[in-house]
Design a protein around this motif. Structure first.
Motif, PDB file in Angstrom:
ATOM      1  N   GLN A  13     -26.737 -35.458 -24.318  1.00  0.00           N
ATOM      2  CA  GLN A  13     -25.643 -36.311 -24.783  1.00  0.00           C
ATOM      3  C   GLN A  13     -25.371 -37.459 -23.816  1.00  0.00           C
ATOM      4  O   GLN A  13     -24.677 -38.402 -24.150  1.00  0.00           O
ATOM      5  N   PHE A  14     -25.926 -37.376 -22.628  1.00  0.00           N
ATOM      6  CA  PHE A  14     -25.712 -38.378 -21.591  1.00  0.00           C
ATOM      7  C   PHE A  14     -26.955 -39.238 -21.465  1.00  0.00           C
ATOM      8  O   PHE A  14     -28.057 -38.727 -21.278  1.00  0.00           O
ATOM      9  N   ASP A  15     -26.791 -40.547 -21.565  1.00  0.00           N
ATOM     10  CA  ASP A  15     -27.929 -41.463 -21.508  1.00  0.00           C
ATOM     11  C   ASP A  15     -28.305 -41.850 -20.091  1.00  0.00           C
ATOM     12  O   ASP A  15     -29.475 -42.020 -19.784  1.00  0.00           O
ATOM     13  N   GLU A  16     -27.325 -42.024 -19.231  1.00  0.00           N
ATOM     14  CA  GLU A  16     -27.574 -42.572 -17.903  1.00  0.00           C
ATOM     15  C   GLU A  16     -27.650 -41.519 -16.799  1.00  0.00           C
ATOM     16  O   GLU A  16     -28.150 -41.804 -15.722  1.00  0.00           O
ATOM     17  N   THR A  17     -27.149 -40.332 -17.046  1.00  0.00           N
ATOM     18  CA  THR A  17     -27.146 -39.276 -16.031  1.00  0.00           C
ATOM     19  C   THR A  17     -28.431 -38.464 -16.150  1.00  0.00           C
ATOM     20  O   THR A  17     -28.780 -37.989 -17.228  1.00  0.00           O
ATOM     21  N   ASP A  18     -29.126 -38.309 -15.044  1.00  0.00           N
ATOM     22  CA  ASP A  18     -30.375 -37.568 -15.034  1.00  0.00           C
ATOM     23  C   ASP A  18     -30.131 -36.097 -15.372  1.00  0.00           C
ATOM     24  O   ASP A  18     -29.148 -35.505 -14.917  1.00  0.00           O
ATOM     25  N   VAL A  19     -31.035 -35.536 -16.137  1.00  0.00           N
ATOM     26  CA  VAL A  19     -30.917 -34.136 -16.566  1.00  0.00           C
ATOM     27  C   VAL A  19     -30.823 -33.192 -15.377  1.00  0.00           C
ATOM     28  O   VAL A  19     -30.137 -32.167 -15.436  1.00  0.00           O
ATOM     29  N   SER A  20     -31.453 -33.547 -14.273  1.00  0.00           N
ATOM     30  CA  SER A  20     -31.434 -32.683 -13.088  1.00  0.00           C
ATOM     31  C   SER A  20     -30.034 -32.554 -12.489  1.00  0.00           C
ATOM     32  O   SER A  20     -29.790 -31.656 -11.687  1.00  0.00           O
ATOM     33  N   TRP A  34     -19.098 -39.681 -18.050  1.00  0.00           N
ATOM     34  CA  TRP A  34     -18.259 -38.866 -18.925  1.00  0.00           C
ATOM     35  C   TRP A  34     -17.142 -39.676 -19.563  1.00  0.00           C
ATOM     36  O   TRP A  34     -16.508 -40.507 -18.943  1.00  0.00           O
ATOM     37  N   SER A  35     -16.912 -39.434 -20.819  1.00  0.00           N
ATOM     38  CA  SER A  35     -15.732 -39.954 -21.514  1.00  0.00           C
ATOM     39  C   SER A  35     -15.324 -38.917 -22.550  1.00  0.00           C
ATOM     40  O   SER A  35     -16.106 -38.058 -22.929  1.00  0.00           O
ATOM     41  N   SER A  36     -14.113 -38.997 -22.998  1.00  0.00           N
ATOM     42  CA  SER A  36     -13.654 -38.024 -23.983  1.00  0.00           C
ATOM     43  C   SER A  36     -14.453 -38.130 -25.287  1.00  0.00           C
ATOM     44  O   SER A  36     -14.555 -37.165 -26.032  1.00  0.00           O
ATOM     45  N   LEU A  37     -15.019 -39.278 -25.567  1.00  0.00           N
ATOM     46  CA  LEU A  37     -15.841 -39.434 -26.766  1.00  0.00           C
ATOM     47  C   LEU A  37     -17.135 -38.641 -26.672  1.00  0.00           C
ATOM     48  O   LEU A  37     -17.677 -38.190 -27.685  1.00  0.00           O
ATOM     49  N   THR A  38     -17.644 -38.454 -25.472  1.00  0.00           N
ATOM     50  CA  THR A  38     -18.866 -37.669 -25.286  1.00  0.00           C
ATOM     51  C   THR A  38     -18.667 -36.255 -25.791  1.00  0.00           C
ATOM     52  O   THR A  38     -19.578 -35.667 -26.377  1.00  0.00           O
ATOM     53  N   SER A  39     -17.508 -35.710 -25.609  1.00  0.00           N
ATOM     54  CA  SER A  39     -17.258 -34.329 -26.015  1.00  0.00           C
ATOM     55  C   SER A  39     -17.202 -34.152 -27.530  1.00  0.00           C
ATOM     56  O   SER A  39     -17.266 -33.043 -28.027  1.00  0.00           O
ATOM     57  N   MET A  40     -17.088 -35.222 -28.247  1.00  0.00           N
ATOM     58  CA  MET A  40     -17.001 -35.141 -29.707  1.00  0.00           C
ATOM     59  C   MET A  40     -18.353 -34.967 -30.376  1.00  0.00           C
ATOM     60  O   MET A  40     -18.431 -34.608 -31.528  1.00  0.00           O
ATOM     61  N   PHE A  41     -19.444 -35.241 -29.642  1.00  0.00           N
ATOM     62  CA  PHE A  41     -20.781 -35.168 -30.259  1.00  0.00           C
ATOM     63  C   PHE A  41     -21.370 -33.827 -30.144  1.00  0.00           C
ATOM     64  O   PHE A  41     -21.333 -33.009 -29.476  1.00  0.00           O
TER      65      PHE A  41
END
Length: 41
Positions: A13-20, A34-41
């Motif tokens: 769900q995160f585009d810029e944060t590395d999976v590691s 992180w933003s509150s909108l991220t939690s909606m997906f």
């Protein structure tokens, strides 16, 4: 669902944060991307 699969799916769900960056104890609300909108997906 396995914890590792959940973490991988959540990390996608995160585009810029590395999976590691994502672990079971990651405080995801503290990630710069992180933003509150991220939690909606």
């Amino acid at each position: 669902m396995e914890l590792t699969k959940f973490i991988a799916d959540f990390a996608n769900q995160f585009d810029e944060t590395d999976v590691s960056e994502f672990k079971a104890d990651t405080a995801f609300q503290e990630l710069e991307e992180w933003s509150s909108l991220t939690s909606m997906f």
